[in-house]
Enzyme design. Structure first.
Site, PDB file in Angstrom:
ATOM      1  N   GLY A  26       4.960 -10.349   3.839  1.00  0.00           N
ATOM      2  CA  GLY A  26       5.716 -10.274   5.090  1.00  0.00           C
ATOM      3  C   GLY A  26       5.043 -11.050   6.216  1.00  0.00           C
TER       4      GLY A  26
ATOM      5  N   SER B 154       4.039   1.086   8.129  1.00  0.00           N
ATOM      6  CA  SER B 154       3.743   2.423   7.587  1.00  0.00           C
ATOM      7  C   SER B 154       3.028   3.260   8.642  1.00  0.00           C
ATOM      8  CB  SER B 154       2.868   2.301   6.342  1.00  0.00           C
ATOM      9  OG  SER B 154       3.504   1.483   5.382  1.00  0.00           O
TER      10      SER B 154
ATOM     11  N   HIS C 182       9.125  -3.419   3.548  1.00  0.00           N
ATOM     12  CA  HIS C 182       8.690  -3.619   2.161  1.00  0.00           C
ATOM     13  C   HIS C 182       9.900  -3.914   1.262  1.00  0.00           C
ATOM     14  CE1 HIS C 182       5.474  -0.671   3.591  1.00  0.00           C
ATOM     15  NE2 HIS C 182       4.741  -1.677   3.172  1.00  0.00           N
TER      16      HIS C 182
ATOM     17  N   HIS D 159       8.917   1.230   3.564  1.00  0.00           N
ATOM     18  CA  HIS D 159       9.988   1.239   4.560  1.00  0.00           C
ATOM     19  C   HIS D 159      10.847  -0.001   4.312  1.00  0.00           C
ATOM     20  CE1 HIS D 159       7.539  -1.796   6.462  1.00  0.00           C
ATOM     21  NE2 HIS D 159       6.532  -0.938   6.636  1.00  0.00           N
TER      22      HIS D 159
ATOM     23  N   MET E 115       0.835  -1.199   0.000  1.00  0.00           N
ATOM     24  CA  MET E 115       0.000   0.000   0.000  1.00  0.00           C
ATOM     25  C   MET E 115       0.876   1.259   0.000  1.00  0.00           C
ATOM     26  SD  MET E 115      -3.409  -0.920   2.089  1.00  0.00           S
ATOM     27  CE  MET E 115      -2.757  -0.721   3.731  1.00  0.00           C
ATOM     28  N   GLY E 116       2.152   1.106  -0.338  1.00  0.00           N
ATOM     29  CA  GLY E 116       3.038   2.256  -0.395  1.00  0.00           C
ATOM     30  C   GLY E 116       3.472   2.703   0.995  1.00  0.00           C
ATOM     31  N   ALA E 117       3.927   3.987   1.069  1.00  0.00           N
ATOM     32  CA  ALA E 117       4.572   4.488   2.300  1.00  0.00           C
ATOM     33  C   ALA E 117       5.646   3.483   2.712  1.00  0.00           C
ATOM     34  CB  ALA E 117       3.558   4.716   3.417  1.00  0.00           C
TER      35      ALA E 117
HETATM   36  P1  AMP Z   1       1.373  -3.029   3.451  1.00  0.00           P
HETATM   37  O1  AMP Z   1       1.924  -1.940   2.602  1.00  0.00           O
HETATM   38  O2  AMP Z   1       1.301  -2.684   4.898  1.00  0.00           O
HETATM   39  O3  AMP Z   1       0.106  -3.614   2.895  1.00  0.00           O
HETATM   40  O4  AMP Z   1       2.439  -4.217   3.383  1.00  0.00           O
HETATM   41  C1  AMP Z   1       2.833  -4.751   2.153  1.00  0.00           C
HETATM   42  C2  AMP Z   1       3.655  -5.999   2.409  1.00  0.00           C
HETATM   43  O5  AMP Z   1       4.794  -5.672   3.191  1.00  0.00           O
HETATM   44  C3  AMP Z   1       2.866  -7.057   3.201  1.00  0.00           C
HETATM   45  O6  AMP Z   1       3.173  -8.337   2.685  1.00  0.00           O
HETATM   46  C4  AMP Z   1       3.410  -6.878   4.592  1.00  0.00           C
HETATM   47  O7  AMP Z   1       3.322  -8.040   5.390  1.00  0.00           O
HETATM   48  C5  AMP Z   1       4.868  -6.539   4.304  1.00  0.00           C
HETATM   49  N1  AMP Z   1       5.461  -5.853   5.454  1.00  0.00           N
HETATM   50  C6  AMP Z   1       4.959  -4.800   6.141  1.00  0.00           C
HETATM   51  N2  AMP Z   1       5.758  -4.490   7.189  1.00  0.00           N
HETATM   52  C7  AMP Z   1       6.780  -5.390   7.172  1.00  0.00           C
HETATM   53  C8  AMP Z   1       7.934  -5.609   7.989  1.00  0.00           C
HETATM   54  N3  AMP Z   1       8.180  -4.860   9.049  1.00  0.00           N
HETATM   55  N4  AMP Z   1       8.758  -6.624   7.661  1.00  0.00           N
HETATM   56  C9  AMP Z   1       8.502  -7.416   6.572  1.00  0.00           C
HETATM   57  N5  AMP Z   1       7.451  -7.251   5.761  1.00  0.00           N
HETATM   58  C10 AMP Z   1       6.599  -6.261   6.052  1.00  0.00           C
END
Ligand code: AMP
Length: 294
Positions: A159, A198, A49, A46, A42-44
């Site tokens: 993740g 994020s 990601h 770190h 979903m962007g933002a």
């Molecule tokens: P999101 O942008 O929050 O939807 O996350 C996108 C992907 O990044 C998902 O598969 C999350 O599980 C993974 N992710 C988010 N935070 C972390 C983290 N701290 N370590 C590893 N993967 C992550």
């Protein structure tokens, strides 16, 4: 290249905003026999990601990162409108990681007028997040299946940070025969243990200090299990005590569950997943850890 595909600076990835342009680029890659990796986000972005992107770049010939804040996975009182959107910075990071293609569609590209078909998520979506965030996994399963159709990848990277989400996607892929391999990447943390998210950018300095109690509560559970404690109630209350003593009062759940079915366990065997969801100030954070010898 089509009009909606653009490559800015030489080090930034190609960005595609509509699905017709996307399928054109991917058709070429597939006929060339390239192994395609997909990293939905979903962007933002770190470092968490980026670890997924790195895993894909290492394992695949072509890495596609999607950036889409998916409205259907947010509840009516959740943070959809204020969710951080940092596309420029995201693209710079992805350029440095050598991601090949970014799909960053507008909401009306993904959900056409009159959209009304959803994925009914599997049983593992019921407890925990499913109970606290009704409809969340229906939105997640729907967008992920749509992305799997739009991007015919060989491998998709997720993740462990969102452990229940991974289980939901694994079950959906198995149940619906989706021809894609799901790879789980370890949770990336700040040096003090806080899982990167994020949403951490919502935290003020005091909340940031409190937030570390979430990973500490999981570490406490690990310590107890390593010392031979098997009683779920004892471990639960030790975890809650860590949260409370940091001033975290609003706890959605502390759970000790089977890693596959996500049903509660008691006694607590090695391999149990410990999960926490709690509010730090107004910010809801989640984290998890597999206990004992996983
Ligand atoms: P999101 O942008 O929050 O939807 O996350 C996108 C992907 O990044 C998902 O598969 C999350 O599980 C993974 N992710 C988010 N935070 C972390 C983290 N701290 N370590 C590893 N993967 C992550």
């Amino acid at each position: 290249m089509t009009s909606s595909a653009s490559r800015g600076r030489p080090d930034s990835p190609r960005v595609v905003t509509d699905s017709a342009a996307l399928s054109q680029v991917l058709r070429k890659a597939r006929t060339g026999g390239k192994v395609i990796g997909l990293v939905p986000t979903m962007g933002a972005l770190h470092a968490g990601h980026l670890s997924l992107v790195r895993a894909s770049v290492a394992a695949c010939d072509l890495t596609v990162v999607t950036i889409f804040v998916n409205p259907t996975q947010f509840g009516p009182n959740e943070d959809f409108t204020r969710y951080p959107r940092t596309l420029e910075a995201d693209l710079q990071m992805l350029g440095r990681e050598q991601a090949d293609l970014v799909f960053a569609p507008a909401a009306d590209q993904v959900y056409r007028a009159g959209f009304s078909t959803y994925v009914e998520p599997p049983d593992v979506a019921q407890p925990l997040e499913g109970r606290c965030r009704p409809g969340h996994f229906r939105g997640v399963a729907t967008i992920v299946l749509k992305l799997f159709h739009l991007i015919p990848a060989d491998v998709a990277f997720f993740g462990q940070k969102d452990y229940q989400q991974v289980r939901v996607i694994q079950a959906m892929v198995a149940d619906l025969d989706v021809p894609i391999r799901v790879v789980i990447c370890p949770t990336v943390r700040d040096p003090d243990g806080l899982a990167l998210s994020s949403r951490n950018r919502y935290l003020n300095a005091t909340e940031r200090r409190q937030a570390v109690a979430i990973s500490r509560s999981l570490a406490r559970a690990e310590e107890l299990v390593r010392d031979g404690e098997r009683c779920a109630a004892t471990i639960h209350s030790a975890m809650r005590a860590v949260l409370t003593s940091a001033g975290i009062e609003r706890v959605d759940y502390v759970a000790l569950v089977d890693p596959l079915t996500l049903t509660d366990v008691d006694p607590v065997p090695d391999g149990t997943m410990a999960l926490v969801a709690a509010f730090v100030g107004g910010t809801r954070l989640i984290d998890n850890r597999q206990l004992g010898k996983g």
